[in-house]
Design an enzyme around this catalytic site. Structure first.
Site, PDB file in Angstrom:
ATOM      1  N   GLY A 169       0.833  -1.205   0.000  1.00 51.17           N
ATOM      2  CA  GLY A 169       0.000   0.000   0.000  1.00 51.17           C
ATOM      3  C   GLY A 169       0.861   1.246   0.000  1.00 51.17           C
ATOM      4  O   GLY A 169       1.792   1.393  -0.796  1.00 51.17           O
ATOM      5  N   GLY A 170       0.553   2.152   0.914  1.00 49.75           N
ATOM      6  CA  GLY A 170       1.251   3.435   0.973  1.00 49.75           C
ATOM      7  C   GLY A 170       2.745   3.300   1.164  1.00 49.75           C
ATOM      8  O   GLY A 170       3.504   4.194   0.784  1.00 49.75           O
ATOM      9  N   GLY A 404      22.692   3.965 -33.716  1.00 46.44           N
ATOM     10  CA  GLY A 404      22.275   4.925 -32.698  1.00 46.44           C
ATOM     11  C   GLY A 404      22.878   4.598 -31.341  1.00 46.44           C
ATOM     12  O   GLY A 404      23.148   5.495 -30.533  1.00 46.44           O
ATOM     13  N   ALA A 405      23.100   3.302 -31.114  1.00 41.73           N
ATOM     14  CA  ALA A 405      23.659   2.907 -29.815  1.00 41.73           C
ATOM     15  C   ALA A 405      25.074   3.459 -29.643  1.00 41.73           C
ATOM     16  O   ALA A 405      25.506   3.745 -28.518  1.00 41.73           O
ATOM     17  CB  ALA A 405      23.642   1.390 -29.691  1.00 41.73           C
TER      18      ALA A 405
HETATM   19  C1  HXC Z   1      -3.037  -1.466  11.709  1.00 37.66           C
HETATM   20  C2  HXC Z   1      -2.013  -3.459  11.371  1.00 37.66           C
HETATM   21  C3  HXC Z   1      -1.914  -3.202   9.999  1.00 37.66           C
HETATM   22  C4  HXC Z   1      -2.427  -1.973   9.512  1.00 37.66           C
HETATM   23  C5  HXC Z   1      -1.020  -5.123  10.351  1.00 37.66           C
HETATM   24  N1  HXC Z   1      -1.453  -4.656  11.532  1.00 37.66           N
HETATM   25  N2  HXC Z   1      -1.295  -4.244   9.392  1.00 37.66           N
HETATM   26  N3  HXC Z   1      -2.555  -2.599  12.211  1.00 37.66           N
HETATM   27  N4  HXC Z   1      -2.977  -1.121  10.413  1.00 37.66           N
HETATM   28  N5  HXC Z   1      -2.335  -1.642   8.243  1.00 37.66           N
HETATM   29  C6  HXC Z   1      -1.327  -5.334  12.825  1.00 37.66           C
HETATM   30  C7  HXC Z   1      -2.205  -6.559  12.948  1.00 37.66           C
HETATM   31  O1  HXC Z   1      -3.458  -6.186  13.401  1.00 37.66           O
HETATM   32  C8  HXC Z   1      -1.438  -7.380  13.964  1.00 37.66           C
HETATM   33  O2  HXC Z   1      -1.677  -6.845  15.247  1.00 37.66           O
HETATM   34  C9  HXC Z   1       0.002  -7.067  13.642  1.00 37.66           C
HETATM   35  O3  HXC Z   1      -0.003  -5.826  12.919  1.00 37.66           O
HETATM   36  C10 HXC Z   1       0.671  -8.101  12.790  1.00 37.66           C
HETATM   37  O4  HXC Z   1      -0.162  -8.363  11.670  1.00 37.66           O
HETATM   38  P1  HXC Z   1      -0.497  -9.839  11.190  1.00 37.66           P
HETATM   39  O5  HXC Z   1      -1.575  -9.717  10.192  1.00 37.66           O
HETATM   40  O6  HXC Z   1      -0.728 -10.716  12.381  1.00 37.66           O
HETATM   41  O7  HXC Z   1       0.875 -10.257  10.527  1.00 37.66           O
HETATM   42  P2  HXC Z   1       1.140 -11.158   9.258  1.00 37.66           P
HETATM   43  O8  HXC Z   1       0.288 -12.390   9.315  1.00 37.66           O
HETATM   44  O9  HXC Z   1       2.616 -11.325   9.177  1.00 37.66           O
HETATM   45  O10 HXC Z   1       0.637 -10.298   7.997  1.00 37.66           O
HETATM   46  C11 HXC Z   1       1.268  -9.118   7.635  1.00 37.66           C
HETATM   47  C12 HXC Z   1       0.420  -8.327   6.623  1.00 37.66           C
HETATM   48  C13 HXC Z   1      -1.010  -8.176   7.149  1.00 37.66           C
HETATM   49  C14 HXC Z   1       0.377  -9.114   5.290  1.00 37.66           C
HETATM   50  C15 HXC Z   1       1.109  -7.011   6.359  1.00 37.66           C
HETATM   51  O11 HXC Z   1      -0.945  -7.666   8.479  1.00 37.66           O
HETATM   52  C16 HXC Z   1      -1.838  -7.256   6.349  1.00 37.66           C
HETATM   53  O12 HXC Z   1      -2.339  -7.642   5.294  1.00 37.66           O
HETATM   54  N6  HXC Z   1      -2.024  -6.044   6.851  1.00 37.66           N
HETATM   55  C17 HXC Z   1      -2.889  -5.083   6.178  1.00 37.66           C
HETATM   56  C18 HXC Z   1      -2.258  -4.529   4.936  1.00 37.66           C
HETATM   57  C19 HXC Z   1      -3.062  -3.416   4.386  1.00 37.66           C
HETATM   58  O13 HXC Z   1      -4.097  -3.675   3.723  1.00 37.66           O
HETATM   59  N7  HXC Z   1      -2.661  -2.178   4.709  1.00 37.66           N
HETATM   60  C20 HXC Z   1      -3.370  -0.996   4.316  1.00 37.66           C
HETATM   61  C21 HXC Z   1      -2.946  -0.691   2.922  1.00 37.66           C
HETATM   62  S1  HXC Z   1      -3.769   0.698   2.342  1.00 37.66           S
HETATM   63  P3  HXC Z   1      -1.558  -7.707  16.573  1.00 37.66           P
HETATM   64  O14 HXC Z   1      -2.046  -6.814  17.634  1.00 37.66           O
HETATM   65  O15 HXC Z   1      -2.418  -8.914  16.329  1.00 37.66           O
HETATM   66  O16 HXC Z   1      -0.115  -8.070  16.714  1.00 37.66           O
HETATM   67  C22 HXC Z   1      -2.617   1.828   2.273  1.00 37.66           C
HETATM   68  C23 HXC Z   1      -3.070   3.019   1.545  1.00 37.66           C
HETATM   69  C24 HXC Z   1      -2.135   4.167   1.740  1.00 37.66           C
HETATM   70  O17 HXC Z   1      -1.543   1.668   2.733  1.00 37.66           O
HETATM   71  C25 HXC Z   1      -1.955   4.906   0.469  1.00 37.66           C
HETATM   72  C26 HXC Z   1      -1.116   6.130   0.670  1.00 37.66           C
HETATM   73  C27 HXC Z   1      -0.663   6.654  -0.637  1.00 37.66           C
END
Ligand code: HXC
Length: 510
Positions: A169-170, A404-405
């Site tokens: 994502g971001g 050209g290269a």
């Molecule tokens: C808040 C988050 C988080 C997030 C993970 N966590 N991502 N908390 N915001 N984006 C937290 C989980 O709740 C969890 O908390 C801990 O981090 C570890 O995550 P897990 O899922 O248990 O780990 P894992 O199985 O290794 O998976 C990792 C992951 C997954 C693939 C990154 O966490 C995931 O898919 N996260 C979401 C990704 C996402 O969609 N992000 C937003 C993108 S949108 P606990 O308390 O259980 O330890 C974006 C737009 C911005 O970024 C654009 C700007 C230009």
């Protein structure tokens, strides 16, 4: 007094634990170091000074006011690499998955701004789940603040990103705007949208690795500049890379003591070029035999292998080396090679790093795949990059420089400062066979005549003397003297002054 000191130490201890021992153990179980352990490996022993260790997020939605962890998921500060200042931020996956809150973003922006002001590189270590979902638009604002600093610092200080876990994502766009991105094999992945979203939108089934693993980005997409086996190797290699780079665009590249003499002769280079002009040879052999002590840091070794880019040193000073690689696709310029080298040339020009170019190029890659992919615009990037570069440019043509290269590869006509060729060079508008088939099309039915014409063309044009007679080459040099001739050329260019006309910025064919 003792109590308050102890209280401070207790708070620091608490912050250092991040998301707690269980999550630290889980990080280790995945083969990853923690954010602080990574900084420890990256920087000189004891040099790290942390900032904003007690910063907390300010979100109160989703009961977040009751879930605060000092540091808020990123460790920031400065330290040294072999005594030279660098700024660092390292995402802490144990705290909310390293996700980005506004407070977390402000910590990163603070070190980005300090680095730009003080003229020192920024290294970002990524291991995070993207935007802090609970913070919504504040998180998006935080990302944009970071992107803005990335852009303002581009060309001012080196910016390096190392992806050491998830980067989604971001999180992907800040690395994308830095000068170099590296990944750790198997434990890191990088994509705009993850496998679940991909499945929903396109119905494609992909894993994290096949969508955005190191094997994808270091080989196929070219998004990253290298992949390393594990965290430790990646961080040690970043120390090595930093040693090659000036700290900012206000500095010249670092000079380090060298034992390799400038006029070292390499007799083996006299036989590097095979007798048959279509037989490949390894251009890396030439590079490592020319640079100081054979020390060469290659950028994107697994992508666009028909061109080699990387850093070496001559007489202790950093040079950027660009070289066609006859071992891959005969060293032809295609879309990938042009993009890769153009970006590298521009990096060197931003940071006052002289360019040494070794040429053995049969031309641009023909075919619909290349033309449909926009070869014209991509090839023009490299042409543009070389032409606008004002750093010292030394070129050596070892064998083919066709069409050209020839122009593109740091030729005299693009303000090449010192242009040499080996006696084996063939500088021509195209290879003999192609040329004869066009000029003598009417004789196509007579293979004997055509063979004689080809031989005649080779004798008259497939050599460096035609170009040398016109002054397009400064000299034809002995291969074994290549290091000496480059060293001496670079000495003469130490005080080179060349500026381009004033403009707001150029309009490189993106
Ligand atoms: C808040 C988050 C988080 C997030 C993970 N966590 N991502 N908390 N915001 N984006 C937290 C989980 O709740 C969890 O908390 C801990 O981090 C570890 O995550 P897990 O899922 O248990 O780990 P894992 O199985 O290794 O998976 C990792 C992951 C997954 C693939 C990154 O966490 C995931 O898919 N996260 C979401 C990704 C996402 O969609 N992000 C937003 C993108 S949108 P606990 O308390 O259980 O330890 C974006 C737009 C911005 O970024 C654009 C700007 C230009």
């Amino acid at each position: 007094m003792k109590d308050v000191i102890e209280a401070l130490e207790a708070r620091r201890e608490q912050a250092r634990l991040g998301g707690g021992q269980t999550r630290i153990d889980s990080q280790h179980a995945k083969g990853k170091l923690t954010a602080r352990e990574r900084i420890h490996v990256l920087l000189d022993e004891g040099s790290f000074e942390e900032y904003d260790m007690f910063v907390e997020h300010r979100c109160s939605d989703f009961d977040m006011q009751n879930q605060k962890i000092p540091g808020d998921g990123v460790v920031t500060g400065q330290g040294t690499i072999n005594g030279r200042l660098v700024y660092v931020f390292s995402k802490d996956f144990t705290v909310f998955g390293g996700s980005l809150s506004l407070a977390h973003a402000s910590k990163i922006v603070k070190v980005q701004q300090m680095a730009a002001r003080n003229g020192a590189p920024v290294i970002g270590l990524f291991d995070a789940g993207g935007a802090r979902i609970q913070e919504g638009v504040d998180s998006l604002a935080g990302y944009a603040d970071i992107f803005m600093e990335n852009v303002l610092s581009s060309g001012v200080i080196p910016q390096i990103s190392v992806i050491m876990g998830p980067c989604a994502g971001g999180d992907v766009y800040s690395p994308a705007m830095t000068d170099f991105i590296f990944m750790v094999k198997d434990t890191s992945y990088m994509y705009v949208t993850g496998p679940d979203v991909v499945k929903t939108v396109t119905n494609e089934e992909v894993t994290h690795e096949t969508l955005g693993g190191a094997s994808v980005h270091a080989k196929k997409s070219g998004v990253v500049d290298g992949a390393f086996e594990n965290d430790i190797e990646a961080l040690i290699q970043m120390r090595r890379l930093i040693d090659f780079l000036p700290a900012s665009n206000r500095e010249q590249p670092p000079v380090r003591p060298v034992h390799d003499v400038f006029d070292r002769q390499e007799m083996s280079l006299d036989t590097l070029i095979p007798p048959n002009p279509n037989t490949p040879y390894d251009m890396k052999e030439l590079i490592t035999k020319v640079v100081d002590e054979g020390d060469f840091f290659e950028i994107s070794p697994q992508f666009g292998g028909n061109i080699i880019c990387g850093f070496g040193r001559i007489e202790g000073s950093t040079v950027g080396v660009v070289a066609n690689q006859p071992m891959t696709l005969a060293g032809v310029l295609d879309i990938d090679a042009s993009r890769k080298a153009a970006r590298f040339v521009r990096f060197c020009d931003c940071f006052n790093i002289p360019l040494v170019t070794f040429v053995d190029v049969p031309g641009f890659m023909p075919g619909t795949k290349q033309e449909y992919g926009g070869l014209i615009k991509h090839g023009a990037k490299l042409l543009f990059a070389y032409a606008e570069a004002t750093v010292p440019k030394v070129t050596v043509i070892t064998r083919k420089a066709y069409g050209g290269a020839y122009d593109v590869m740091s030729s005299k006509h693009l303000r090449g400062d010192v242009n040499y060729a080996w006696p084996t060079a063939e500088i021509a508008v195209m290879g003999a066979k192609g040329a004869v088939e066009i000029i003598f099309r009417k004789e196509a039915g007579d293979p004997e005549k055509l063979a004689a014409r080809t031989k005649e063309y080779e004798q008259n044009f497939a050599n460096p003397y035609v170009a040398a007679k016109k002054g397009y080459l400064d000299d034809i040099i002995m291969p074994h003297n290549t290091r000496r001739r480059i060293s001496k050329a670079l000495r003469t260019l130490k005080n080179k002054k060349l500026t381009n006309p004033w403009k707001k910025h150029d309009n490189i064919p993106l």
